[in-house]
Design an enzyme around this catalytic site. Structure first.
Site, PDB file in Angstrom:
ATOM      1  N   CYS A 141      -4.865  -3.115   4.120  1.00  0.00           N
ATOM      2  CA  CYS A 141      -4.391  -2.706   5.448  1.00  0.00           C
ATOM      3  C   CYS A 141      -5.471  -2.758   6.538  1.00  0.00           C
ATOM      4  O   CYS A 141      -5.887  -3.823   6.950  1.00  0.00           O
ATOM      5  CB  CYS A 141      -3.762  -1.315   5.357  1.00  0.00           C
ATOM      6  N   GLU A 184       0.831  -1.201   0.000  1.00  0.00           N
ATOM      7  CA  GLU A 184       0.000   0.000   0.000  1.00  0.00           C
ATOM      8  C   GLU A 184       0.871   1.260   0.000  1.00  0.00           C
ATOM      9  O   GLU A 184       1.911   1.318   0.656  1.00  0.00           O
ATOM     10  CB  GLU A 184      -0.879  -0.016   1.257  1.00  0.00           C
ATOM     11  N   LYS A 208     -10.382   1.165  -0.944  1.00  0.00           N
ATOM     12  CA  LYS A 208     -10.344   0.900   0.499  1.00  0.00           C
ATOM     13  C   LYS A 208     -11.580   1.450   1.193  1.00  0.00           C
ATOM     14  O   LYS A 208     -12.001   2.583   0.975  1.00  0.00           O
ATOM     15  CB  LYS A 208      -9.070   1.530   1.085  1.00  0.00           C
TER      16      LYS A 208
END
Length: 554
Positions: A202, A75, A170
């Site tokens: 994440c 990321e 995300k």
């Protein structure tokens, strides 16, 4: 004419060869994956993408990457908001390398990475800052930035021809200056080696959306770009990755940003209940390196395929002072120092301790076969037992989880403020060793609940599944699950954490023992006797009536 015929024959043979190769890959019981630990460039945010792109391309074309079917990059290590790119929707079937070779629509790095996937015939997963016109989503009535663009934290997947076949934005932003989509996305993509991958980014791993939705769809393999900020004692990077992959019994391909001075590192490939295939926590200046492994596929019945060739685990670095690690707010736990529960040190050097610790609706039962170490003195680190029932929150972060945790964790001093810190292993040793550890707890059921074993050693790697036993059991006549974590051999002397992590996500539709029947029924929790008591009473009454009628007629 002859030359054209010869060229046609060669082309046919090439196509047949490629088809045979793809068929063989689809039939194999493993695929070869590469996960990249990558240190991003620092400096002018308008220019860093050039150095990052050069590093990406070097890795993709490297000898180490040659055998891979799929490569995952971390990321936020490619570009910045200032150089955000448009990304084509997968249904458009666009290949930037061919359809925008001059980078008139898409950023140069997106085009060149599309070409790299095409040249090397690999699936490539990248993460970038994406821009999209607010006007492209008229259904989203939220305020738009003055620029007219939404900025997303986005995964992009190229297939072997360089086409964009998947895009995921995300959902759970970690204090980022980015936008969330109007509706959360749940995204998966298929490959020619007969594996379907889900993907998330994440902080998403801590939440129900999209992870549980993908699991409920039967997805067993996941790509996971991350820039994780490790936190003691329960959420360092590889620790969390292995715990999640093990609990869900899935393949997790995790690629970590490599900036230890910011607290970011952690890359690995994990094969469900079998544990780590390869993992790395970098504690120095960071690195740019690909870690490659053969990953066993899950069969049609979701059973793991036979193991592939034995892979030697990488040597583990000792944790150094260069890695910045955050600390959980352990002051919110109900906790007790181990020394407070044991006899005076002058009399007894080992023994068995059984202790229950409750906080809210969770009661943690600890069983410790302990020993005082001969080298122990006042400078050594020790342990606390802890229980927590509540929201796990962080400053400046909007999203939170409801968790119920039972944990044994290391402390560098006697106060709770000295827990969740890295001991100085050159100056401190563990004051206790453990021949065995067991934690048991009953967790009330919920519409969304993930129970995970959670362990950590002082080298910042977790215990492997061979080192512990983990069991979950539904309790009869009770809306609860009994969880048990126990060691299979004595604990290493550098143990930092041994815990059960219970993630209730948004805590929606959790059974409440003290809640009303109506509230619990709305969430699908029937009364505990489920009418059995009434049926039993009715049965007794009918038996009495039958006996009475027989007596009267006789």
């Amino acid at each position: 004419m002859y030359r054209l015929l010869l060229k046609s024959v060669k082309l046919q043979l090439l196509c047949i060869g490629l088809l045979a190769q793809l068929t063989q890959q689809a039939e194999q019981n493993f695929y070869t994956a590469g996960v990249v630990e990558f240190r991003q460039a620092e400096g002018n945010e308008l220019l860093v993408w050039q150095e990052n792109l050069a590093g990406y391309l070097e890795i993709i074309h490297s000898t180490n990457a040659s055998a891979t079917d799929i490569i995952i990059f971390p990321e936020a290590t490619l570009n910045t908001i200032e150089t955000a790119s448009f990304v084509p929707a997968p249904e458009q079937q666009i290949t930037p390398c061919l359809d925008d070779a001059q980078s008139l629509v898409y950023a140069e790095f997106l085009v060149k990475l599309s070409c790299a996937a095409r040249e090397t015939r690999k699936y490539i997963v990248i993460n970038l800052s994406e821009q999209q016109l607010c006007s492209d989503t008229p259904e989203d009535t939220r305020p738009c930035a003055s620029t007219g663009y939404n900025i997303f934290n986005t995964n992009v997947v190229f297939d072997r021809q360089g086409a964009v076949i998947s895009r995921y934005r995300k959902v759970h932003l970690y204090g980022e200056m980015r936008n969330s989509t109007f509706k959360p996305e749940t995204v998966a993509f298929d490959t020619d080696f007969n594996v379907t991958f889900g993907h998330f980014i994440c902080f998403d791993i801590m939440f129900e959306q999209p992870t549980l939705q993908l699991l409920q769809q039967g997805v067993k393999d996941f790509v996971y770009p991350s820039m994780w900020f490790s936190q003691l004692p329960l959420l360092t990077s590889v620790q969390a990755q292995l715990s999640w992959a093990y609990a869900n019994d899935v393949n997790l391909l995790a690629a970590g940003a490599s900036m230890p001075k910011w607290g970011s590192t952690g890359t690995g490939i994990f094969h469900g209940r079998q544990g780590t295939i390869v993992s790395k926590m970098v504690t120095d200046a960071g690195e740019r390196r690909i870690y490659v492994a053969q990953v066993p596929k899950y069969g049609p019945d979701n059973a793991s395929q036979p193991p592939v060739d034995e892979l030697e685990l990488l040597p583990r670095d000792s944790a150094s002072g260069l890695l910045l690690i955050k600390r959980d707010e352990l002051e919110n736990y109900k906790s007790v120092r181990l020394e407070q529960l044991l006899p005076p040190s002058s009399g007894v050097s080992s023994g068995l301790l059984q202790h229950q610790l409750c906080h809210g609706f969770i009661c943690c039962n600890f069983k410790l076969h302990w020993r005082r170490r001969q080298a122990a003195d006042e400078t050594n680190f020790s342990y606390r037992l802890g229980a927590f029932d509540g929201w796990r929150e962080e400053q400046h972060i909007d999203d939170a989880n409801y968790v119920r945790n039972c944990a044994i964790f290391a402390c560098t001093g006697t106060s709770i403020e000295q827990c969740g810190l890295m001991p100085d292993l050159e100056q401190q040793q563990a004051a206790f060793s453990f021949d065995n550890l067991t934690i048991e707890a009953n967790y009330v059921k919920s519409s969304a609940l993930l129970l995970m074993p959670n362990t950590l050693l002082a080298d910042l790697y977790p215990l492997e599944p061979a080192d512990f036993d983990w069991s979950l059991r539904e309790l009869n006549n009770s809306h609860a699950i009994a969880a048990r974590l126990t060691l299979t051999s004595p604990a290493p002397h550098n143990l930092l954490t041994f815990a059960i992590y219970g993630n209730y996500f948004d805590d929606v539709c959790t059974y409440h023992p003290n809640g009303t029947t109506e509230q619990n029924l709305q969430c699908g929790f029937k009364p505990l006797d489920d009418g059995a008591t009434q049926l039993q009473a009715l049965g007794v009454a009918l038996s009495l009536l039958l006996a009475l009628s027989l007596t009267l007629f006789n």
